[in-house]
Design an enzyme around this catalytic site. Structure first.
Site, mmCIF file in Angstrom:
data_model
loop_
_atom_site.group_PDB
_atom_site.id
_atom_site.type_symbol
_atom_site.label_atom_id
_atom_site.label_comp_id
_atom_site.label_asym_id
_atom_site.label_seq_id
_atom_site.Cartn_x
_atom_site.Cartn_y
_atom_site.Cartn_z
ATOM 1 N N ASP A 31 0.848 -1.204 0.000
ATOM 2 C CA ASP A 31 0.000 0.000 0.000
ATOM 3 C C ASP A 31 0.883 1.253 0.000
ATOM 4 O OD1 ASP A 31 -2.389 -1.694 0.459
ATOM 5 O OD2 ASP A 31 -1.418 -2.043 2.378
ATOM 6 N N HIS A 77 -4.688 -3.352 6.686
ATOM 7 C CA HIS A 77 -4.474 -3.623 5.252
ATOM 8 C C HIS A 77 -5.815 -4.082 4.675
ATOM 9 C CE1 HIS A 77 -3.000 -5.066 1.476
ATOM 10 N NE2 HIS A 77 -3.480 -6.274 1.720
HETATM 11 P P1 NDP Z 1 -1.327 -15.741 -3.572
HETATM 12 O O1 NDP Z 1 0.043 -16.256 -3.470
HETATM 13 O O2 NDP Z 1 -1.687 -14.890 -4.734
HETATM 14 O O3 NDP Z 1 -1.753 -14.949 -2.243
HETATM 15 C C1 NDP Z 1 -1.437 -15.458 -0.959
HETATM 16 C C2 NDP Z 1 -2.027 -14.569 0.098
HETATM 17 O O4 NDP Z 1 -1.469 -13.272 0.019
HETATM 18 C C3 NDP Z 1 -3.538 -14.389 0.015
HETATM 19 O O5 NDP Z 1 -4.068 -14.527 1.316
HETATM 20 C C4 NDP Z 1 -3.681 -12.982 -0.484
HETATM 21 O O6 NDP Z 1 -4.834 -12.365 0.026
HETATM 22 C C5 NDP Z 1 -2.495 -12.325 0.171
HETATM 23 N N1 NDP Z 1 -2.163 -11.001 -0.311
HETATM 24 C C6 NDP Z 1 -1.788 -9.979 0.484
HETATM 25 N N2 NDP Z 1 -1.551 -8.891 -0.205
HETATM 26 C C7 NDP Z 1 -1.799 -9.190 -1.468
HETATM 27 C C8 NDP Z 1 -1.748 -8.439 -2.644
HETATM 28 N N3 NDP Z 1 -1.423 -7.177 -2.663
HETATM 29 N N4 NDP Z 1 -2.035 -9.048 -3.809
HETATM 30 C C9 NDP Z 1 -2.390 -10.339 -3.814
HETATM 31 N N5 NDP Z 1 -2.457 -11.091 -2.708
HETATM 32 C C10 NDP Z 1 -2.171 -10.525 -1.548
HETATM 33 O O7 NDP Z 1 -2.376 -16.936 -3.500
HETATM 34 P P2 NDP Z 1 -2.362 -18.352 -4.201
HETATM 35 O O8 NDP Z 1 -3.739 -18.871 -4.054
HETATM 36 O O9 NDP Z 1 -1.679 -18.317 -5.517
HETATM 37 O O10 NDP Z 1 -1.390 -19.190 -3.274
HETATM 38 C C11 NDP Z 1 -1.646 -19.467 -1.954
HETATM 39 C C12 NDP Z 1 -0.847 -20.699 -1.589
HETATM 40 O O11 NDP Z 1 -0.909 -20.824 -0.184
HETATM 41 C C13 NDP Z 1 -1.391 -21.982 -2.203
HETATM 42 O O12 NDP Z 1 -0.319 -22.668 -2.796
HETATM 43 C C14 NDP Z 1 -1.926 -22.745 -0.990
HETATM 44 O O13 NDP Z 1 -1.755 -24.142 -1.110
HETATM 45 C C15 NDP Z 1 -1.046 -22.181 0.094
HETATM 46 N N6 NDP Z 1 -1.530 -22.281 1.466
HETATM 47 C C16 NDP Z 1 -0.621 -22.753 2.352
HETATM 48 C C17 NDP Z 1 -0.934 -22.883 3.662
HETATM 49 C C18 NDP Z 1 0.096 -23.404 4.584
HETATM 50 O O14 NDP Z 1 1.265 -23.357 4.248
HETATM 51 N N7 NDP Z 1 -0.287 -23.903 5.733
HETATM 52 C C19 NDP Z 1 -2.266 -22.526 4.165
HETATM 53 C C20 NDP Z 1 -3.135 -21.989 3.168
HETATM 54 C C21 NDP Z 1 -2.753 -21.876 1.857
HETATM 55 P P3 NDP Z 1 -6.191 -12.226 -0.834
HETATM 56 O O15 NDP Z 1 -6.693 -13.633 -1.005
HETATM 57 O O16 NDP Z 1 -7.053 -11.372 0.021
HETATM 58 O O17 NDP Z 1 -5.782 -11.588 -2.128
#
Ligand code: NDP
Length: 327
Positions: A159, A187
């Site tokens: 931001d 945020h």
């Molecule tokens: P991303 O990598 O695109 O995003 C991950 C997180 O970052 C989301 O919560 C997203 O929030 C957040 N975020 C914060 N700021 C921003 C921003 N400016 N722009 C975009 N995202 C932002 O998500 P993916 O779905 O591609 O990947 C998530 C991964 O996490 C998957 O591989 C999943 O398996 C993994 N995962 C792992 C966990 C663990 O290790 N225990 C638990 C849960 C998931 P928002 O959704 O609000 O955009």
């Protein structure tokens, strides 16, 4: 030469993870002389994808990258972590109530906080990126009683960077002309980008733009930039989010420049009327690996109203996770 730093990344197989890992491995997180050991945490179904990313990391033959380990067990992934980047989170899906979202994320950030408490290095620094980032950080911190609370932070640097870029383009100055910008609060769409203390070539930014632009264009553009990117790209911002995570940790470790500050969500000490303990974004300086809230800024009625609204939202999120027994 410094010894290797262990960096744990959760959600390593996701979009942000993909944009983040290669920059960590090439020395942008900590510096060009600091060797890195990567530890990747993923949920079980994403382990294979994480292995694919690890293969690509190997194929880069990064001189600083000493090892890559992958696990679906937080107790393994956070073992010895000096820096923990909590990227993986449960996104809000259509029709999901806020309580469900907080509960789903509680199921992720509570065990991660416990694992950090149990197995991370004594100097661990935690940055939460996964949304709702401030409250996820609060949940993790509540379950890590042996780690100083101040080591749990959430990301508002994207931001901050977005606000700098918008202002630079409006005033037709390079981004380097802009100092002391602040993002306050959560945020989320209530965040408040403050130009009343921001300096552009040494002069206050708010005095160089008209009030209508500040109120009706600048503030909403910064707050809604994520949605605009989804609209244009067909996917969430990932590279800019990863870049901001790199900036946050680099600044935390290496310090802010003299005469400048940055924005980060850190546990409140009660400054500026933000209830103690809430993880809220503030103007911060960093020195010797510690963030400090910039003190003594005058807050006028315009800013006060907006800071209070965002902080009230953080208070509601905290009360909700308290109600769910997550903290
Ligand atoms: P991303 O990598 O695109 O995003 C991950 C997180 O970052 C989301 O919560 C997203 O929030 C957040 N975020 C914060 N700021 C921003 C921003 N400016 N722009 C975009 N995202 C932002 O998500 P993916 O779905 O591609 O990947 C998530 C991964 O996490 C998957 O591989 C999943 O398996 C993994 N995962 C792992 C966990 C663990 O290790 N225990 C638990 C849960 C998931 P928002 O959704 O609000 O955009």
């Amino acid at each position: 030469v410094q010894g290797p730093v262990t960096v744990t990344v959760t959600g390593a197989a996701g979009q942000i993870g993909y944009a983040l890992l290669f920059r960590i491995a090439s020395g942008h997180l900590l510096g060009p002389d600091v060797p890195v050991k990567l530890r990747l945490l993923e949920i079980t179904p994403a382990l294979k994808a994480a292995e694919g990313t690890a293969m690509e990391l190997a194929d880069c033959a990064f001189p600083l990258l000493q090892s890559v380990d992958i696990s679906d067990d937080p107790r393994v992934a956070f073992d010895g972590a000096n820096v923990a980047l909590l990227v993986g989170a449960r996104p809000r899906t259509k029709g999901m109530e806020r309580g469900d979202l907080l509960e789903a994320n509680g199921g992720i950030f509570k065990p991660q906080g416990e694992a950090i408490n149990a197995v991370a290095a004594d100097d661990v620094k935690v940055l939460v990126v996964g949304n709702p980032a401030n409250t996820n950080a609060l949940i993790a911190q509540a379950h890590a009683p042996d780690v100083p609370a101040e080591r749990f932070t959430a990301m508002t640097r994207l931001d901050h960077n977005r606000a700098i870029s918008q202002l630079a383009s409006k005033l037709e100055v390079p981004v380097t002309a802009i100092k002391k910008l602040t993002i306050w609060g959560n945020h989320s769409a209530t965040q408040y980008p403050d130009l009343f203390h921001t300096e552009v070539n040494g002069k206050i930014a708010a005095e160089q733009v008209d009030e209508a632009w500040l109120k009706d264009t600048f503030i909403p553009t910064v707050a809604k930039r994520g949605a605009a990117i989804i609209e244009a790209r067909g996917a969430s911002s990932a590279a800019s989010a990863a870049n901001a995570a790199i900036d946050h940790v680099f600044t935390w470790v290496n310090g802010t420049a003299e005469g400048d500050w940055t924005s980060a969500a850190i546990p409140s000490d009660g400054s500026y009327g933000v209830p103690e303990g809430l993880i809220s974004s503030f103007p911060v300086t960093a020195k010797d690996g510690k963030f400090s809230i910039v003190q003594g800024l005058e807050i006028d009625a315009f800013s006060r109203e907006r800071i209070d609204a965002s902080v009230a939202e953080l208070g509601e999120e905290r009360d909700a996770v308290r109600g769910l027994g997550l903290i």
